[in-house]
Design a protein around this motif. Structure first.
Motif, PDB file in Angstrom:
ATOM      1  N   GLY A 191       0.845  -1.343   0.056  1.00  0.00           N
ATOM      2  CA  GLY A 191       0.063  -0.113   0.100  1.00  0.00           C
ATOM      3  C   GLY A 191       0.933   1.166   0.099  1.00  0.00           C
ATOM      4  N   GLU A 192       0.345   2.298   0.182  1.00  0.00           N
ATOM      5  CA  GLU A 192       0.931   3.521   0.316  1.00  0.00           C
ATOM      6  C   GLU A 192       1.431   3.984   1.725  1.00  0.00           C
ATOM      7  N   GLY A 193       2.207   5.142   1.900  1.00  0.00           N
ATOM      8  CA  GLY A 193       2.753   5.266   3.168  1.00  0.00           C
ATOM      9  C   GLY A 193       3.540   4.472   3.968  1.00  0.00           C
ATOM     10  N   ALA A 194       3.253   4.383   5.222  1.00  0.00           N
ATOM     11  CA  ALA A 194       4.390   3.552   5.988  1.00  0.00           C
ATOM     12  C   ALA A 194       4.363   1.939   5.697  1.00  0.00           C
ATOM     13  N   LEU A 195       5.571   1.440   5.959  1.00  0.00           N
ATOM     14  CA  LEU A 195       5.578   0.058   5.580  1.00  0.00           C
ATOM     15  C   LEU A 195       4.946  -0.863   6.516  1.00  0.00           C
ATOM     16  N   THR A 196       4.332  -1.922   6.153  1.00  0.00           N
ATOM     17  CA  THR A 196       3.858  -2.846   7.223  1.00  0.00           C
ATOM     18  C   THR A 196       4.952  -3.527   7.820  1.00  0.00           C
ATOM     19  N   ASP A 197       4.426  -4.272   8.752  1.00  0.00           N
ATOM     20  CA  ASP A 197       5.588  -5.124   9.657  1.00  0.00           C
ATOM     21  C   ASP A 197       6.430  -6.144   8.719  1.00  0.00           C
ATOM     22  N   GLU A 198       5.616  -6.577   8.037  1.00  0.00           N
ATOM     23  CA  GLU A 198       6.203  -7.867   6.883  1.00  0.00           C
ATOM     24  C   GLU A 198       7.099  -6.907   5.829  1.00  0.00           C
ATOM     25  N   GLU A 199       6.739  -5.886   5.461  1.00  0.00           N
ATOM     26  CA  GLU A 199       7.484  -5.189   4.544  1.00  0.00           C
ATOM     27  C   GLU A 199       8.819  -4.502   5.251  1.00  0.00           C
ATOM     28  N   ARG A 200       8.691  -4.088   6.268  1.00  0.00           N
ATOM     29  CA  ARG A 200       9.735  -3.528   7.037  1.00  0.00           C
ATOM     30  C   ARG A 200      10.994  -4.862   7.338  1.00  0.00           C
ATOM     31  N   GLN A 201      10.272  -6.012   7.664  1.00  0.00           N
ATOM     32  CA  GLN A 201      11.122  -7.231   7.868  1.00  0.00           C
ATOM     33  C   GLN A 201      11.941  -7.402   6.527  1.00  0.00           C
ATOM     34  N   ARG A 202      11.273  -7.415   5.394  1.00  0.00           N
ATOM     35  CA  ARG A 202      11.875  -7.589   4.030  1.00  0.00           C
ATOM     36  C   ARG A 202      12.630  -6.528   3.613  1.00  0.00           C
ATOM     37  N   TYR A 203      12.513  -5.268   3.973  1.00  0.00           N
ATOM     38  CA  TYR A 203      13.426  -4.201   3.763  1.00  0.00           C
ATOM     39  C   TYR A 203      14.657  -4.408   4.529  1.00  0.00           C
ATOM     40  N   GLU A 204      14.733  -4.840   5.526  1.00  0.00           N
ATOM     41  CA  GLU A 204      15.852  -5.173   6.518  1.00  0.00           C
ATOM     42  C   GLU A 204      16.583  -6.348   5.896  1.00  0.00           C
ATOM     43  N   GLN A 205      16.114  -7.122   5.353  1.00  0.00           N
ATOM     44  CA  GLN A 205      16.599  -8.337   4.831  1.00  0.00           C
ATOM     45  C   GLN A 205      17.474  -7.897   3.710  1.00  0.00           C
ATOM     46  N   CYS A 206      16.633  -7.078   2.836  1.00  0.00           N
ATOM     47  CA  CYS A 206      17.190  -6.672   1.712  1.00  0.00           C
ATOM     48  C   CYS A 206      18.644  -5.866   1.947  1.00  0.00           C
ATOM     49  N   LEU A 207      18.475  -4.754   2.810  1.00  0.00           N
ATOM     50  CA  LEU A 207      19.800  -3.893   3.345  1.00  0.00           C
ATOM     51  C   LEU A 207      20.702  -4.877   3.475  1.00  0.00           C
ATOM     52  N   GLU A 208      20.600  -5.841   4.422  1.00  0.00           N
ATOM     53  CA  GLU A 208      21.620  -7.008   4.519  1.00  0.00           C
ATOM     54  C   GLU A 208      22.435  -7.288   3.309  1.00  0.00           C
ATOM     55  N   GLY A 209      21.738  -7.751   2.437  1.00  0.00           N
ATOM     56  CA  GLY A 209      22.156  -8.106   1.176  1.00  0.00           C
ATOM     57  C   GLY A 209      22.926  -7.178   0.311  1.00  0.00           C
ATOM     58  N   VAL A 210      22.304  -5.957   0.389  1.00  0.00           N
ATOM     59  CA  VAL A 210      23.224  -4.516  -0.380  1.00  0.00           C
ATOM     60  C   VAL A 210      24.327  -4.536   0.329  1.00  0.00           C
ATOM     61  N   ASP A 211      24.409  -4.477   1.801  1.00  0.00           N
ATOM     62  CA  ASP A 211      25.700  -4.219   2.369  1.00  0.00           C
ATOM     63  C   ASP A 211      26.643  -5.519   2.332  1.00  0.00           C
ATOM     64  N   LEU A 212      26.231  -6.639   1.973  1.00  0.00           N
ATOM     65  CA  LEU A 212      26.998  -7.685   1.908  1.00  0.00           C
ATOM     66  C   LEU A 212      27.620  -7.872   0.503  1.00  0.00           C
ATOM     67  N   GLY A 213      26.885  -7.305  -0.415  1.00  0.00           N
ATOM     68  CA  GLY A 213      27.306  -6.997  -1.918  1.00  0.00           C
ATOM     69  C   GLY A 213      28.521  -5.985  -2.023  1.00  0.00           C
ATOM     70  N   ASN A 214      28.226  -4.736  -1.030  1.00  0.00           N
ATOM     71  CA  ASN A 214      29.599  -3.709  -1.080  1.00  0.00           C
ATOM     72  C   ASN A 214      30.567  -4.358  -0.438  1.00  0.00           C
ATOM     73  N   ASN A 215      30.295  -5.097   0.540  1.00  0.00           N
ATOM     74  CA  ASN A 215      31.578  -5.658   1.394  1.00  0.00           C
ATOM     75  C   ASN A 215      32.318  -6.725   0.878  1.00  0.00           C
ATOM     76  N   ALA A 216      31.483  -7.640  -0.044  1.00  0.00           N
ATOM     77  CA  ALA A 216      31.961  -8.750  -0.385  1.00  0.00           C
ATOM     78  C   ALA A 216      33.614  -9.040  -0.938  1.00  0.00           C
ATOM     79  N   TRP A 217      33.947  -7.907  -1.548  1.00  0.00           N
ATOM     80  CA  TRP A 217      35.267  -7.970  -2.099  1.00  0.00           C
ATOM     81  C   TRP A 217      36.430  -8.213  -1.065  1.00  0.00           C
ATOM     82  N   PHE A 218      36.159  -7.397  -0.121  1.00  0.00           N
ATOM     83  CA  PHE A 218      37.307  -7.363   0.866  1.00  0.00           C
ATOM     84  C   PHE A 218      37.120  -8.781   1.905  1.00  0.00           C
ATOM     85  N   ILE A 219      35.880  -9.179   1.901  1.00  0.00           N
ATOM     86  CA  ILE A 219      35.738 -10.199   2.807  1.00  0.00           C
ATOM     87  C   ILE A 219      36.503 -11.292   1.885  1.00  0.00           C
ATOM     88  N   GLN A 220      36.226 -11.439   0.673  1.00  0.00           N
ATOM     89  CA  GLN A 220      36.888 -12.357  -0.107  1.00  0.00           C
ATOM     90  C   GLN A 220      38.208 -12.371  -0.209  1.00  0.00           C
TER      91      GLN A 220
END
Length: 309
Positions: A64-93
């Motif tokens: 919907g519009e406006g604030a995220l639902t609890d489920e969307e908030r959880q999915r957003y946090e999971q995606c942020l972790e994925g983005v951060d992992l991608g940024n850091n993957a090269w020096f982790i490797q």
């Protein structure tokens, strides 16, 4: 009723051993279940911590519009972790490769093309086992520490940028390399740091540069900045230019006339200037000096930026 029909005794004397065997079997089963449960918990913890594409939620339309639902908030946090992992993957490797290389952890792995022997070097292992070229492997190993520290300082850094300051780390130390990055980021802005600007800055470092090994990153950045400004600009003479001296003498004549005195010694003018500069109640002279020095600092910044292009 006969005793034989309803035997309430404990049985013959062999039965206690059978009972003990039964209890031992129960304990064994119980211990095995405990081990299985513990192994399951460990596997679940490892799975939770491990990266993986399956952990990223599938794309779906907004709830919907406006604030995220609890489920969307959880999915957003999971995606942020994925983005951060991608940024850091090269020096982790890079760190993983460096750990494998340093400990020679490949040494009992059979060579993929010559299975009768094991790998001898990381240069053999990386291309065949992980498809990583020798050149890329070396660069990742050389730069991961810099990438880790810069990421911890919340800089968005890539391998190409880090590659340009690895020589500073090799020549001095890790903090010196970080300081060069911080200097360029402070000069241009964090979003304007490029590999080229880092490369040009490193090229400008004088061959006889001496850095204190115990200084922290920010202190080193200031030290390097001061050295570069001196390299860019001709040294400022501490002697008073003749033109300034003549101008002071002319103004002193004006003061002498106003005071109806034949002359005002230059030393007296200097004294009064210093008193006026230090006056806490009247900051006119102080403000004028500060303004001139701030302008000189801006001019030096412009010269530094021009040199770093």
């Amino acid at each position: 009723m006969s005793e034989s029909n309803y035997d309430l005794g404990w049985g013959d004397e062999d039965e206690p051993e059978e009972a003990a065997d039964t209890l031992t079997a129960v304990d064994t089963v119980r211990d095995e279940k405990q081990r299985q449960n513990q192994a399951k918990l460990i596997a679940e913890a490892v799975e939770q911590a491990a990266p993986g594409l399956h952990k990223i939620p599938d794309p779906v339309e907004p709830a919907g519009e406006g604030a995220l639902t609890d489920e969307e908030r959880q999915r957003y946090e999971q995606c942020l972790e994925g983005v951060d992992l991608g940024n850091n993957a090269w020096f982790i490797q890079g760190k993983a490769l460096d750990t494998i290389a340093t400990g020679r952890l490949f040494r009992d792995t059979p060579h993929k093309l010559e299975p009768e022997r094991n790998y001898r070097t990381i240069e053999e292992w990386a291309p065949l086992e992980k498809g990583i070229s020798v050149s890329k492997c070396s660069k990742l190993r050389a730069g991961w520490e810099i990438g880790e520290v810069l990421a911890a300082r919340e800089y968005d850094v890539n391998p190409g940028q880090v590659r340009e300051i690895v020589p500073v780390k090799n020549a001095y130390n890790l903090n010196a390399a970080i300081a060069v990055y911080v200097l360029v980021a402070d000069t241009w802005g964090e979003d304007q740091v490029t590999a080229e600007r880092l490369r040009n800055t490193v090229k400008m470092l004088p061959g006889d540069l001496e850095l204190d090994q115990d200084e922290d990153v920010d202190a080193l950045a200031k030290t390097i900045k001061g050295v570069l400004v001196e390299e860019i600009q001709p040294p400022v003479s501490r002697a008073i230019p003749p033109a300034v001296t003549r101008a002071v003498d002319k103004r002193a004549i004006g003061i002498a006339d106003a005071l109806n005195r034949p002359r005002i010694p230059r030393s007296e003018v200097t004294l009064r200037l210093m008193e006026a500069f230090a006056d806490p109640e009247d900051t006119t002279v102080y403000d004028a000096v500060l303004e001139r020095m701030q302008q000189a600092e801006k001019d030096a910044q412009k010269a530094a930026r021009k040199a770093l292009k």
